[in-house]
Design a protein around this motif. Structure first.
Motif, PDB file in Angstrom:
ATOM      1  N   VAL A 159       0.846  -1.131   0.022  1.00 29.83           N
ATOM      2  CA  VAL A 159      -0.112   0.129  -0.016  1.00 29.83           C
ATOM      3  C   VAL A 159       1.000   1.167   0.166  1.00 29.83           C
ATOM      4  CG1 VAL A 159      -1.766   1.306   1.383  1.00 29.83           C
ATOM      5  CG2 VAL A 159      -1.824  -1.276   1.290  1.00 29.83           C
ATOM      6  N   ILE A 160       0.461   2.179  -0.878  1.00 24.55           N
ATOM      7  CA  ILE A 160       1.074   3.312  -0.796  1.00 24.55           C
ATOM      8  C   ILE A 160       0.318   4.410  -0.112  1.00 24.55           C
ATOM      9  CG2 ILE A 160       2.104   5.298  -2.410  1.00 24.55           C
ATOM     10  CD1 ILE A 160       2.632   3.166  -4.464  1.00 24.55           C
ATOM     11  N   HIS A 161       1.123   5.251   0.680  1.00 24.63           N
ATOM     12  CA  HIS A 161      -0.017   6.131   1.556  1.00 24.63           C
ATOM     13  C   HIS A 161       0.385   7.593   1.102  1.00 24.63           C
ATOM     14  CE1 HIS A 161      -1.096   3.296   4.552  1.00 24.63           C
ATOM     15  NE2 HIS A 161       0.039   2.762   4.338  1.00 24.63           N
ATOM     16  N   ALA A 162      -0.198   8.609   1.496  1.00 21.59           N
ATOM     17  CA  ALA A 162      -0.036  10.032   1.185  1.00 21.59           C
ATOM     18  C   ALA A 162       0.956  10.668   1.802  1.00 21.59           C
ATOM     19  CB  ALA A 162      -1.272  10.517   1.380  1.00 21.59           C
ATOM     20  N   LYS A 163       1.414  10.279   2.972  1.00 17.03           N
ATOM     21  CA  LYS A 163       2.406  10.642   3.659  1.00 17.03           C
ATOM     22  C   LYS A 163       3.523  10.148   4.362  1.00 17.03           C
ATOM     23  CE  LYS A 163      -0.777  14.195   5.964  1.00 17.03           C
ATOM     24  NZ  LYS A 163      -1.640  14.712   6.989  1.00 17.03           N
ATOM     25  N   PRO A 164       4.713  10.286   4.536  1.00 19.76           N
ATOM     26  CA  PRO A 164       5.795   9.504   5.057  1.00 19.76           C
ATOM     27  C   PRO A 164       5.278   8.670   6.377  1.00 19.76           C
ATOM     28  CG  PRO A 164       6.291  11.899   4.849  1.00 19.76           C
ATOM     29  CD  PRO A 164       4.962  11.888   4.591  1.00 19.76           C
ATOM     30  N   THR A 165       6.039   7.747   6.620  1.00 21.64           N
ATOM     31  CA  THR A 165       5.723   7.005   7.909  1.00 21.64           C
ATOM     32  C   THR A 165       6.173   7.663   9.070  1.00 21.64           C
ATOM     33  OG1 THR A 165       5.764   4.901   6.572  1.00 21.64           O
ATOM     34  CG2 THR A 165       5.851   4.711   9.143  1.00 21.64           C
ATOM     35  N   VAL A 166       5.362   7.822  10.115  1.00 26.40           N
ATOM     36  CA  VAL A 166       5.931   8.596  11.363  1.00 26.40           C
ATOM     37  C   VAL A 166       6.455   7.489  12.060  1.00 26.40           C
ATOM     38  CG1 VAL A 166       4.888   9.080  13.712  1.00 26.40           C
ATOM     39  CG2 VAL A 166       3.552   9.861  11.502  1.00 26.40           C
ATOM     40  N   THR A 167       7.730   7.746  12.654  1.00 25.38           N
ATOM     41  CA  THR A 167       8.615   6.965  13.114  1.00 25.38           C
ATOM     42  C   THR A 167       8.600   6.482  14.670  1.00 25.38           C
ATOM     43  OG1 THR A 167      10.465   8.319  12.971  1.00 25.38           O
ATOM     44  CG2 THR A 167      10.098   6.972  11.073  1.00 25.38           C
ATOM     45  N   SER A 168       7.964   7.515  15.174  1.00 30.06           N
ATOM     46  CA  SER A 168       8.070   7.180  16.977  1.00 30.06           C
ATOM     47  C   SER A 168       6.727   7.892  17.127  1.00 30.06           C
ATOM     48  CB  SER A 168       9.242   8.067  17.296  1.00 30.06           C
ATOM     49  OG  SER A 168       9.201   9.083  17.189  1.00 30.06           O
ATOM     50  N   GLY A 169       6.645   7.702  18.736  1.00 27.19           N
ATOM     51  CA  GLY A 169       5.526   8.281  19.326  1.00 27.19           C
ATOM     52  C   GLY A 169       4.367   7.428  19.114  1.00 27.19           C
ATOM     53  N   PRO A 170       3.343   8.049  19.592  1.00 28.78           N
ATOM     54  CA  PRO A 170       1.752   7.350  19.533  1.00 28.78           C
ATOM     55  C   PRO A 170       1.344   7.191  18.148  1.00 28.78           C
ATOM     56  CG  PRO A 170       1.418   9.448  20.555  1.00 28.78           C
ATOM     57  CD  PRO A 170       3.059   9.403  20.391  1.00 28.78           C
ATOM     58  N   GLN A 171       1.717   7.775  17.160  1.00 29.39           N
ATOM     59  CA  GLN A 171       1.313   7.690  15.734  1.00 29.39           C
ATOM     60  C   GLN A 171       2.543   7.111  14.849  1.00 29.39           C
ATOM     61  OE1 GLN A 171      -1.584   8.914  14.647  1.00 29.39           O
ATOM     62  NE2 GLN A 171      -2.127   9.256  16.871  1.00 29.39           N
ATOM     63  N   ALA A 172       3.328   6.242  15.536  1.00 28.44           N
ATOM     64  CA  ALA A 172       4.158   5.477  14.859  1.00 28.44           C
ATOM     65  C   ALA A 172       3.424   4.441  14.018  1.00 28.44           C
ATOM     66  CB  ALA A 172       5.136   4.679  15.797  1.00 28.44           C
ATOM     67  N   GLY A 173       4.100   4.326  12.857  1.00 24.27           N
ATOM     68  CA  GLY A 173       3.584   3.323  11.679  1.00 24.27           C
ATOM     69  C   GLY A 173       2.660   3.944  10.819  1.00 24.27           C
ATOM     70  N   THR A 174       1.916   5.235  11.112  1.00 26.87           N
ATOM     71  CA  THR A 174       0.924   5.765  10.513  1.00 26.87           C
ATOM     72  C   THR A 174       1.431   6.616   9.279  1.00 26.87           C
ATOM     73  OG1 THR A 174       0.677   7.439  11.907  1.00 26.87           O
ATOM     74  CG2 THR A 174      -0.814   5.926  12.351  1.00 26.87           C
ATOM     75  N   ALA A 175       0.940   6.591   8.311  1.00 24.59           N
ATOM     76  CA  ALA A 175       1.544   7.332   7.105  1.00 24.59           C
ATOM     77  C   ALA A 175       0.371   8.033   6.035  1.00 24.59           C
ATOM     78  CB  ALA A 175       2.277   6.356   6.342  1.00 24.59           C
ATOM     79  N   GLY A 176      -0.642   8.667   6.849  1.00 25.70           N
ATOM     80  CA  GLY A 176      -2.045   9.256   6.243  1.00 25.70           C
ATOM     81  C   GLY A 176      -2.793   8.142   5.247  1.00 25.70           C
ATOM     82  N   ASP A 177      -3.473   8.990   4.336  1.00 25.23           N
ATOM     83  CA  ASP A 177      -4.389   8.073   3.770  1.00 25.23           C
ATOM     84  C   ASP A 177      -3.770   6.983   2.696  1.00 25.23           C
ATOM     85  OD1 ASP A 177      -6.516   9.391   4.719  1.00 25.23           O
ATOM     86  OD2 ASP A 177      -6.572  10.888   3.116  1.00 25.23           O
ATOM     87  N   ARG A 178      -4.594   5.882   2.420  1.00 30.20           N
ATOM     88  CA  ARG A 178      -4.065   4.835   1.534  1.00 30.20           C
ATOM     89  C   ARG A 178      -4.506   5.476   0.160  1.00 30.20           C
ATOM     90  NH1 ARG A 178      -5.501  -0.695   4.575  1.00 30.20           N
ATOM     91  NH2 ARG A 178      -4.823  -0.077   6.469  1.00 30.20           N
ATOM     92  N   VAL A 179      -3.362   5.565  -0.710  1.00 26.68           N
ATOM     93  CA  VAL A 179      -3.583   6.408  -1.875  1.00 26.68           C
ATOM     94  C   VAL A 179      -3.477   5.258  -3.225  1.00 26.68           C
ATOM     95  CG1 VAL A 179      -3.118   8.750  -1.267  1.00 26.68           C
ATOM     96  CG2 VAL A 179      -1.211   7.182  -2.222  1.00 26.68           C
ATOM     97  N   ALA A 180      -2.923   4.250  -2.758  1.00 28.10           N
ATOM     98  CA  ALA A 180      -2.894   3.209  -4.036  1.00 28.10           C
ATOM     99  C   ALA A 180      -2.332   1.952  -3.295  1.00 28.10           C
ATOM    100  CB  ALA A 180      -1.900   3.546  -5.229  1.00 28.10           C
ATOM    101  N   CYS A 181      -2.869   0.835  -4.011  1.00 29.29           N
ATOM    102  CA  CYS A 181      -2.537  -0.724  -3.670  1.00 29.29           C
ATOM    103  C   CYS A 181      -2.171  -1.684  -4.876  1.00 29.29           C
ATOM    104  CB  CYS A 181      -3.802  -0.986  -3.062  1.00 29.29           C
ATOM    105  SG  CYS A 181      -3.618  -2.641  -2.090  1.00 29.29           S
ATOM    106  N   LEU A 182      -1.164  -2.549  -4.625  1.00 30.49           N
ATOM    107  CA  LEU A 182      -0.673  -3.452  -5.384  1.00 30.49           C
ATOM    108  C   LEU A 182      -0.939  -4.771  -4.928  1.00 30.49           C
ATOM    109  CD1 LEU A 182       0.685  -4.428  -8.082  1.00 30.49           C
ATOM    110  CD2 LEU A 182       2.894  -3.734  -6.714  1.00 30.49           C
ATOM    111  N   THR A 183      -1.566  -5.805  -5.138  1.00 31.41           N
ATOM    112  CA  THR A 183      -1.915  -7.227  -4.768  1.00 31.41           C
ATOM    113  C   THR A 183      -0.310  -7.883  -5.048  1.00 31.41           C
ATOM    114  OG1 THR A 183      -4.190  -7.186  -4.762  1.00 31.41           O
ATOM    115  CG2 THR A 183      -2.956  -9.314  -4.893  1.00 31.41           C
ATOM    116  N   LEU A 184       0.027  -8.335  -4.276  1.00 27.65           N
ATOM    117  CA  LEU A 184       1.371  -9.471  -4.238  1.00 27.65           C
ATOM    118  C   LEU A 184       0.960 -10.600  -4.992  1.00 27.65           C
ATOM    119  CD1 LEU A 184       3.142  -8.577  -1.048  1.00 27.65           C
ATOM    120  CD2 LEU A 184       3.714  -7.494  -3.286  1.00 27.65           C
ATOM    121  N   ARG A 185       1.766 -11.260  -5.738  1.00 28.11           N
ATOM    122  CA  ARG A 185       1.357 -12.660  -6.259  1.00 28.11           C
ATOM    123  C   ARG A 185       2.629 -13.659  -5.978  1.00 28.11           C
ATOM    124  NH1 ARG A 185      -2.829 -10.688  -8.868  1.00 28.11           N
ATOM    125  NH2 ARG A 185      -2.825  -8.957 -10.396  1.00 28.11           N
TER     126      ARG A 185
END
Length: 185
Positions: A159-185
């Motif tokens: 999944v590609i997100h709208a923003k860079p990943t937050v690396t620390s704190g209570p929001q760690a791992g979030t990266a904004g809206d999901r803007v695109a997705c590629l299914t793995l095969r």
């Protein structure tokens, strides 16, 4: 069918590497796992309006015709993941992660981030592939984990997100809206 330029480069490079290991199909999406303990996943495509495995949810951030490719190789307790994107907005930072489920019609269909250690939201437990595009809208990223995938529990998408990943704190791992997705095969 038109083959995107970056895929031709990847295919040419793969051809120079010799024969790939024998693989067998494994369920929906033709997931492939070679011998026990070795997992290889890959997928690539263009964000059109017709491919359900390559979905753009936000056309302002993922223009028609943008392309993405991801390769995951996991063996001997190490996982290497590579992402290549073209045709996105120029000079922009995107977040990107492997997610638990395949893409769907809604951004949340891909489920949560894939976590090697469930409940741990860190780059050591998840696969974070944030990237910044150049002036032409191209970007690439790689990640290396010191663990291998369990062939019985594999990620389903990138999944590609709208923003860079937050690396620390209570929001760690979030990266904004999901803007695109590629299914793995």
């Amino acid at each position: 069918m038109r083959v995107p330029a970056f895929l031709l480069v990847l295919l040419a490079a793969a051809g120079c590497a010799g024969s790939p290991p024998p693989m067998h199909a494994e369920g929906p999406g033709e997931r492939a796992a070679a011998q026990a303990g070795e997992v290889n996943l890959s997928s690539a495509g263009e964000f059109t309006t017709t491919d359900t495995g390559v979905i753009a949810y936000d056309r302002t951030l993922v223009p028609e015709g943008a392309q993405v490719s991801v390769t995951v190789e996991s063996s001997a307790g190490t996982t290497r993941t590579s992402l290549v994107a073209e045709g996105l907005l120029p000079d922009r930072h995107y977040g990107a992660h492997l997610h638990a489920k395949p893409c769907g019609g809604k951004p949340d269909d891909a489920g949560p981030h894939y976590q090697h250690h469930p409940g741990q939201i860190t780059p050591a437990s998840e696969v974070w592939l944030d990237f910044t595009t150049d002036a032409d809208g191209a970007g690439r990223s790689t990640a290396k984990q010191d663990w291998g995938f369990d062939p019985a529990r594999l990620p389903g998408s990138l999944v590609i997100h709208a923003k860079p990943t937050v690396t620390s704190g209570p929001q760690a791992g979030t990266a904004g809206d999901r803007v695109a997705c590629l299914t793995l095969r």
